[in-house]
Design a protein around this motif. Structure first.
Motif, PDB file in Angstrom:
ATOM      1  N   ALA A 108     -21.475  22.622  72.221  1.00 44.58           N
ATOM      2  CA  ALA A 108     -22.085  21.707  71.250  1.00 44.58           C
ATOM      3  C   ALA A 108     -23.389  21.142  71.797  1.00 44.58           C
ATOM      4  O   ALA A 108     -24.391  21.020  71.066  1.00 44.58           O
ATOM      5  CB  ALA A 108     -21.113  20.591  70.907  1.00 44.58           C
ATOM      6  N   GLU A 112     -28.047  22.104  70.659  1.00 45.68           N
ATOM      7  CA  GLU A 112     -29.111  21.193  70.235  1.00 45.68           C
ATOM      8  C   GLU A 112     -30.496  21.770  70.491  1.00 45.68           C
ATOM      9  O   GLU A 112     -31.385  21.688  69.648  1.00 45.68           O
ATOM     10  CB  GLU A 112     -28.947  19.859  70.965  1.00 45.68           C
ATOM     11  N   VAL A 118     -26.928  29.133  66.704  1.00 42.59           N
ATOM     12  CA  VAL A 118     -25.812  29.604  65.874  1.00 42.59           C
ATOM     13  C   VAL A 118     -24.669  30.121  66.743  1.00 42.59           C
ATOM     14  O   VAL A 118     -23.493  29.875  66.460  1.00 42.59           O
ATOM     15  CB  VAL A 118     -26.295  30.698  64.898  1.00 42.59           C
ATOM     16  N   LEU A 121     -22.731  27.271  68.099  1.00 41.27           N
ATOM     17  CA  LEU A 121     -21.903  26.626  67.080  1.00 41.27           C
ATOM     18  C   LEU A 121     -20.628  27.423  66.812  1.00 41.27           C
ATOM     19  O   LEU A 121     -19.543  26.852  66.651  1.00 41.27           O
ATOM     20  CB  LEU A 121     -22.711  26.458  65.796  1.00 41.27           C
ATOM     21  N   HIS A 139     -16.905  21.361  60.862  1.00 36.66           N
ATOM     22  CA  HIS A 139     -18.237  20.757  61.008  1.00 36.66           C
ATOM     23  C   HIS A 139     -19.194  21.730  61.680  1.00 36.66           C
ATOM     24  O   HIS A 139     -20.340  21.901  61.227  1.00 36.66           O
ATOM     25  CB  HIS A 139     -18.124  19.471  61.824  1.00 36.66           C
ATOM     26  N   TYR A 140     -18.737  22.373  62.738  1.00 34.29           N
ATOM     27  CA  TYR A 140     -19.591  23.354  63.435  1.00 34.29           C
ATOM     28  C   TYR A 140     -19.928  24.530  62.514  1.00 34.29           C
ATOM     29  O   TYR A 140     -21.069  25.010  62.493  1.00 34.29           O
ATOM     30  CB  TYR A 140     -18.901  23.862  64.696  1.00 34.29           C
ATOM     31  N   THR A 142     -20.065  24.508  59.262  1.00 36.49           N
ATOM     32  CA  THR A 142     -20.990  24.037  58.231  1.00 36.49           C
ATOM     33  C   THR A 142     -22.416  23.997  58.778  1.00 36.49           C
ATOM     34  O   THR A 142     -23.375  24.351  58.069  1.00 36.49           O
ATOM     35  CB  THR A 142     -20.577  22.644  57.735  1.00 36.49           C
ATOM     36  N   GLN A 143     -22.572  23.557  60.023  1.00 39.37           N
ATOM     37  CA  GLN A 143     -23.893  23.564  60.643  1.00 39.37           C
ATOM     38  C   GLN A 143     -24.438  24.987  60.777  1.00 39.37           C
ATOM     39  O   GLN A 143     -25.612  25.245  60.513  1.00 39.37           O
ATOM     40  CB  GLN A 143     -23.832  22.898  62.021  1.00 39.37           C
ATOM     41  N   ALA A 144     -23.577  25.906  61.183  1.00 40.60           N
ATOM     42  CA  ALA A 144     -24.004  27.300  61.333  1.00 40.60           C
ATOM     43  C   ALA A 144     -24.370  27.915  59.997  1.00 40.60           C
ATOM     44  O   ALA A 144     -25.237  28.799  59.918  1.00 40.60           O
ATOM     45  CB  ALA A 144     -22.903  28.116  62.004  1.00 40.60           C
ATOM     46  N   GLU A 145     -23.741  27.438  58.924  1.00 40.52           N
ATOM     47  CA  GLU A 145     -23.997  27.988  57.596  1.00 40.52           C
ATOM     48  C   GLU A 145     -25.412  27.695  57.112  1.00 40.52           C
ATOM     49  O   GLU A 145     -25.911  28.363  56.194  1.00 40.52           O
ATOM     50  CB  GLU A 145     -22.981  27.412  56.603  1.00 40.52           C
ATOM     51  N   ASN A 146     -26.081  26.725  57.717  1.00 36.45           N
ATOM     52  CA  ASN A 146     -27.458  26.411  57.337  1.00 36.45           C
ATOM     53  C   ASN A 146     -28.408  27.552  57.642  1.00 36.45           C
ATOM     54  O   ASN A 146     -29.501  27.617  57.083  1.00 36.45           O
ATOM     55  CB  ASN A 146     -27.925  25.135  58.053  1.00 36.45           C
ATOM     56  N   ASN A 147     -27.992  28.436  58.541  1.00 39.24           N
ATOM     57  CA  ASN A 147     -28.782  29.630  58.835  1.00 39.24           C
ATOM     58  C   ASN A 147     -28.382  30.728  57.856  1.00 39.24           C
ATOM     59  O   ASN A 147     -27.239  31.193  57.868  1.00 39.24           O
ATOM     60  CB  ASN A 147     -28.523  30.092  60.272  1.00 39.24           C
TER      61      ASN A 147
END
Length: 389
Positions: A108, A112, A118, A121, A139-140, A142-147
């Motif tokens: 994690a 940053e 990715v 994450l 949560h992780y 969902t963050q990776a899905e931004n790519n």
């Protein structure tokens, strides 16, 4: 070494030629606006050389100053990237050791300012999953899905995690977003196969199987077994729905599939259920004449009764070729019980116990012997049955 040697040679040549050059003093006149310069040729050449080296020195000093300013400005960013690399390495080692808390924390942090956040994450999500921290895992992801490039991998991972949790309905919702088709990747297709099997969604699996075969994701044997099982279950389910659905399911099969024993038996059971026993018997006779098999022998006692003489006659003709076939002998024994011919049933159960003895066959033989009053031999058969348990 060679560069130094060249400089030495040039200096020596200059020392040798300098008396000649000094003796031949030329004249140089330079006028720039109101400024005029008059000098000898030797001093002019030396001045040009000194001016060139001065420009080189100035350029070096300017570049040095700029590098110092830029490096001092971006130095914290470099420190953070270096720290991210260190965290990523620590997380990778923790993953290898299956130290999930340390792996999650390190990955994690590495995400940053990491070079490929990715990957960090996904690794952190995996570590969180093995700790049972579903909220952190999602949560992780969902963050990776931004790519945008990682969306397929995110959906695949989320589906697999939900399946491991036993949340098959939610997993199916996520899998449907991937829309498995012939253009999907191999992991997505294998994941869809696994989920359809767990959900007993045989209709979806029926549509997927040709794709799996075309992409060579199943061996020939695996495909045939799974395809036969799928078609058989679809046939049974169709028979539970209606006669029309049963016939529709049968006619959807290919010509080669309609010759498979398991599917013929399933269709015959459905026909019998809807009062078409004669048609079912004709199918069984046709299949039995072409290629007798264990599946047919097992199904026949449930499909016919004492009045169906034609099947019994056909079976009697197979006695010379299937005398040592345990499935054939079991079939005849069950038919003899239907006809209340206990003596004949005993003979066939004796053959079964001779060819391939099992607990059930010894019990059946003992029961037949008891009915015939052969108590001592029945007791011996019971002992044999007990020994096989």
């Amino acid at each position: 070494m060679i560069k130094t040697l060249v400089y030495v040679v040039l200096i020596l040549i200059g020392l040798c030629l300098s008396p000649l050059i000094v003796g031949q003093s030329g004249y140089v006149y330079i006028a720039i606006g109101d400024y005029q310069i008059e000098t000898s040729l030797v001093i002019g050449v030396v001045g040009l050389i000194v001016f060139y080296f001065a420009l080189q020195l100035l350029e070096w000093l300017i570049l040095l100053l700029l590098n110092m300013l830029l490096s001092s400005r971006y130095l914290p960013e470099q420190w953070r990237r270096k720290a991210a690399k260190k965290h990523t390495l620590t997380g990778a080692l923790a993953l290898a050791e299956e130290d999930w808390p340390a792996a999650e924390k390190a990955m994690a942090k590495g995400a940053e300012k990491g070079e490929i956040p990715v990957l960090n994450l996904f690794a952190a999500a995996r570590a969180a999953h093995y700790q049972g921290d579903i909220t952190a895992r999602d949560h992780y992801l969902t963050q990776a899905e931004n790519n945008p490039i990682a969306k397929t991998a995110v959906y695949t991972s989320r589906t697999r995690y939900l399946m491991k949790q036993g949340e098959l309905t939610q997993a199916r919702v996520v899998l449907d977003k991937l829309n498995p088709t012939s253009k999907s990747s191999a992991p997505v297709l294998k994941l869809a196969q696994e989920l359809y099997l767990q959900q007993n969604d045989w209709q979806a699996l029926k549509l997927l199987l040709p794709i799996l075969k075309k992409r060579q994701l199943l061996s020939e044997t695996e495909f045939n077994q799974l395809n036969t099982k799928t078609n058989s279950i679809l046939m049974v389910n169709a028979a539970k729905t209606s006669e029309a659905e049963l016939n529709k399911c049968w006619h959807w099969l290919s010509k080669s599939e309609r010759k498979q024993d398991e599917l013929v038996v399933a269709y015959a059971h459905g026909l019998t259920q809807y009062g078409h026993k004669d048609k079912a018997i004709k199918l069984i006779i046709k299949q039995l004449s072409a290629a007798p098999s264990a599946a047919l022998f097992a199904a026949i006692p449930d499909l016919i009764d004492g009045q169906d003489r034609e099947v019994r006659k056909l079976l009697s003709r197979l006695e010379t070729t299937h005398e040592n076939d345990a499935d054939y002998q079991i079939c005849l024994a069950k038919l003899a019980i239907q006809s209340r011919d206990t003596k004949q049933a005993k003979t066939h159960w004796q053959n079964v116990c001779r060819i391939a003895p099992t607990h059930q066959s010894w019990l059946a033989l003992a029961q037949a012997q008891e009915q015939l009053g052969e108590n001592s031999t029945a007791a011996n058969s019971y002992r044999n049955a007990a020994n096989i348990i």
